[in-house]
Design a protein around this motif. Structure first.
Motif, mmCIF file in Angstrom:
data_model
loop_
_atom_site.group_PDB
_atom_site.id
_atom_site.type_symbol
_atom_site.label_atom_id
_atom_site.label_comp_id
_atom_site.label_asym_id
_atom_site.label_seq_id
_atom_site.Cartn_x
_atom_site.Cartn_y
_atom_site.Cartn_z
ATOM 1 N N ALA A 299 0.137 33.017 31.495
ATOM 2 C CA ALA A 299 0.603 32.823 32.871
ATOM 3 C C ALA A 299 1.642 33.837 33.308
ATOM 4 C CB ALA A 299 1.169 31.409 33.016
ATOM 5 N N SER A 300 2.090 34.702 32.408
ATOM 6 C CA SER A 300 3.240 35.568 32.679
ATOM 7 C C SER A 300 2.877 37.041 32.636
ATOM 8 C CB SER A 300 4.344 35.296 31.650
ATOM 9 O OG SER A 300 4.684 33.926 31.624
ATOM 10 N N GLY A 301 3.661 37.827 33.393
ATOM 11 C CA GLY A 301 3.495 39.262 33.383
ATOM 12 C C GLY A 301 4.599 39.984 32.649
ATOM 13 N N ALA A 302 5.598 39.238 32.193
ATOM 14 C CA ALA A 302 6.719 39.813 31.452
ATOM 15 C C ALA A 302 7.425 38.687 30.717
ATOM 16 C CB ALA A 302 7.689 40.529 32.389
ATOM 17 N N PHE A 303 8.206 39.058 29.697
ATOM 18 C CA PHE A 303 8.900 38.074 28.874
ATOM 19 C C PHE A 303 10.367 38.466 28.734
ATOM 20 C CE2 PHE A 303 4.531 38.678 27.557
ATOM 21 C CZ PHE A 303 4.013 37.395 27.704
ATOM 22 N N VAL A 304 11.252 37.487 28.919
ATOM 23 C CA VAL A 304 12.688 37.725 28.808
ATOM 24 C C VAL A 304 13.286 36.673 27.892
ATOM 25 C CG1 VAL A 304 14.892 37.748 30.032
ATOM 26 C CG2 VAL A 304 12.864 38.756 31.095
ATOM 27 N N ALA A 305 14.062 37.110 26.918
ATOM 28 C CA ALA A 305 14.758 36.187 26.025
ATOM 29 C C ALA A 305 16.235 36.158 26.378
ATOM 30 C CB ALA A 305 14.578 36.607 24.574
ATOM 31 N N LEU A 306 16.750 34.959 26.588
ATOM 32 C CA LEU A 306 18.177 34.708 26.723
ATOM 33 C C LEU A 306 18.672 34.203 25.367
ATOM 34 C CD1 LEU A 306 18.322 32.825 30.160
ATOM 35 C CD2 LEU A 306 18.165 35.270 29.715
ATOM 36 N N PRO A 307 19.956 33.971 25.201
ATOM 37 C CA PRO A 307 20.417 33.382 23.944
ATOM 38 C C PRO A 307 19.719 32.060 23.641
ATOM 39 C CG PRO A 307 22.265 34.302 25.125
ATOM 40 C CD PRO A 307 21.084 34.392 26.056
ATOM 41 N N GLY A 308 19.555 31.801 22.371
ATOM 42 C CA GLY A 308 18.907 30.567 21.931
ATOM 43 C C GLY A 308 18.933 30.487 20.421
ATOM 44 N N GLY A 309 18.110 29.596 19.891
ATOM 45 C CA GLY A 309 18.075 29.382 18.450
ATOM 46 C C GLY A 309 16.749 29.783 17.844
ATOM 47 N N PHE A 310 16.337 29.074 16.795
ATOM 48 C CA PHE A 310 15.126 29.414 16.063
ATOM 49 C C PHE A 310 13.917 29.591 16.983
ATOM 50 C CE2 PHE A 310 17.093 27.056 12.288
ATOM 51 C CZ PHE A 310 17.440 28.227 11.638
ATOM 52 N N GLY A 311 13.717 28.620 17.895
ATOM 53 C CA GLY A 311 12.545 28.670 18.758
ATOM 54 C C GLY A 311 12.532 29.896 19.650
ATOM 55 N N THR A 312 13.692 30.231 20.210
ATOM 56 C CA THR A 312 13.785 31.407 21.067
ATOM 57 C C THR A 312 13.505 32.681 20.292
ATOM 58 O OG1 THR A 312 15.430 30.287 22.454
ATOM 59 C CG2 THR A 312 15.317 32.697 22.615
ATOM 60 N N PHE A 313 14.076 32.772 19.096
ATOM 61 C CA PHE A 313 13.854 33.965 18.267
ATOM 62 C C PHE A 313 12.373 34.116 17.928
ATOM 63 C CE2 PHE A 313 18.246 32.916 16.323
ATOM 64 C CZ PHE A 313 18.890 33.370 17.459
ATOM 65 N N GLU A 314 11.758 32.989 17.571
ATOM 66 C CA GLU A 314 10.343 33.028 17.170
ATOM 67 C C GLU A 314 9.460 33.443 18.334
ATOM 68 O OE1 GLU A 314 6.325 31.265 16.834
ATOM 69 O OE2 GLU A 314 7.943 30.527 18.120
ATOM 70 N N GLU A 315 9.737 32.910 19.525
ATOM 71 C CA GLU A 315 8.934 33.255 20.694
ATOM 72 C C GLU A 315 9.097 34.733 21.047
ATOM 73 O OE1 GLU A 315 9.094 28.930 22.981
ATOM 74 O OE2 GLU A 315 10.811 30.282 23.059
ATOM 75 N N LEU A 316 10.330 35.214 21.016
ATOM 76 C CA LEU A 316 10.588 36.624 21.305
ATOM 77 C C LEU A 316 9.849 37.530 20.331
ATOM 78 C CD1 LEU A 316 12.168 39.027 22.548
ATOM 79 C CD2 LEU A 316 14.030 38.463 20.958
ATOM 80 N N LEU A 317 9.980 37.240 19.048
ATOM 81 C CA LEU A 317 9.357 38.094 18.040
ATOM 82 C C LEU A 317 7.834 38.051 18.124
ATOM 83 C CD1 LEU A 317 11.752 37.493 15.041
ATOM 84 C CD2 LEU A 317 11.315 39.666 16.192
ATOM 85 N N GLU A 318 7.283 36.891 18.464
ATOM 86 C CA GLU A 318 5.828 36.830 18.592
ATOM 87 C C GLU A 318 5.352 37.705 19.744
ATOM 88 O OE1 GLU A 318 2.163 33.836 18.048
ATOM 89 O OE2 GLU A 318 4.048 32.925 18.676
ATOM 90 N N MET A 319 6.055 37.683 20.867
ATOM 91 C CA MET A 319 5.624 38.501 21.996
ATOM 92 C C MET A 319 5.755 39.991 21.695
ATOM 93 S SD MET A 319 4.333 36.577 24.222
ATOM 94 C CE MET A 319 3.819 35.487 22.878
ATOM 95 N N VAL A 320 6.805 40.391 20.968
ATOM 96 C CA VAL A 320 6.928 41.793 20.569
ATOM 97 C C VAL A 320 5.809 42.162 19.599
ATOM 98 C CG1 VAL A 320 8.385 43.498 19.424
ATOM 99 C CG2 VAL A 320 9.408 41.825 20.949
#
Length: 205
Positions: free
Chosen positions: A101-122
């Motif tokens: 559904a998205s055309g871009a991804f932005v990570a703000l501060p967070g924990g395990f879940g945020t890190f995992e989502e960011l790394l998967e998109m990269v």
């Protein structure tokens, strides 16, 4: 990426607000900027912490909010009551739906879940599963230790220098939005893979 192609931005962030009010202020500022730039928000569907802050900021200014969440997670994250929320069966389905559904991804501060989502998109970008910008809003230098780890991985030969450039890092909202709106994929980054030729998954009996 031409601006007309970017319609919705997926934001990964904590379901906690953190201990410094600057994190909530940055999330709220990002939500405001998305609306001002005519961009929709896609996120994980919760109403707590930074997730709730960015969603509320978009919704309060008349922007479009779309959340994806496994129903089980509402026991912890709560349920966003504005915008549109889609229930999905699993965490994997949640990420796939957000990515689609998205055309871009932005990570703000967070924990395990945020890190995992960011790394998967990269990782997906590196594998050419998508060519969308992936960015970090590095509020208060939150991601500095993580970025140092990436630099160490480049230095020690685990990440190609050109692939390090697949991750946009900005410490303020205006620069971040400008970078993702005007994004051009680094030349020769990632692997030249044609996923249209991938075999169908094997279904075990």
């Amino acid at each position: 990426m031409p601006a007309e192609r970017l319609k919705a931005v997926c934001v990964f962030c904590g379901s906690s607000a953190g201990k410094n009010e600057a994190y909530v202020r940055a999330a709220t500022e990002l939500g405001t900027a998305l609306v001002e730039n005519g961009l929709e928000l896609v996120y994980g569907g919760g109403n707590r912490g930074l997730m709730g802050a960015v969603a509320a900021s978009v919704a309060e200014r008349g922007g479009v909010v779309t959340g994806f969440i496994p129903e089980t997670m509402t026991q912890f994250e709560g349920l966003q009551t504005v915008g549109t929320v889609h229930f999905v069966p699993t965490m994997h389905a949640r990420k796939a739906a957000m990515a689609e559904a998205s055309g871009a991804f932005v990570a703000l501060p967070g924990g395990f879940g945020t890190f995992e989502e960011l790394l998967e998109m990269v990782t997906w970008s590196q594998l050419r599963l998508h060519d969308k910008p992936v960015a970090i809003l590095n509020t208060l230098g939150f991601y500095d230790p993580f970025l140092a780890l990436l630099d160490r991985a480049v230095e020690d030969g685990f990440i190609a220098p050109v692939n390090r450039g697949l991750l946009i890092v900005k410490d303020n909202v205006p620069d971040l939005l400008a970078a993702i709106i005007d994004y051009t994929r680094p030349e020769n980054a990632g692997y030249d893979l044609d996923w249209s030729k991938a075999p169908q998954p094997v279904v075990l009996p």
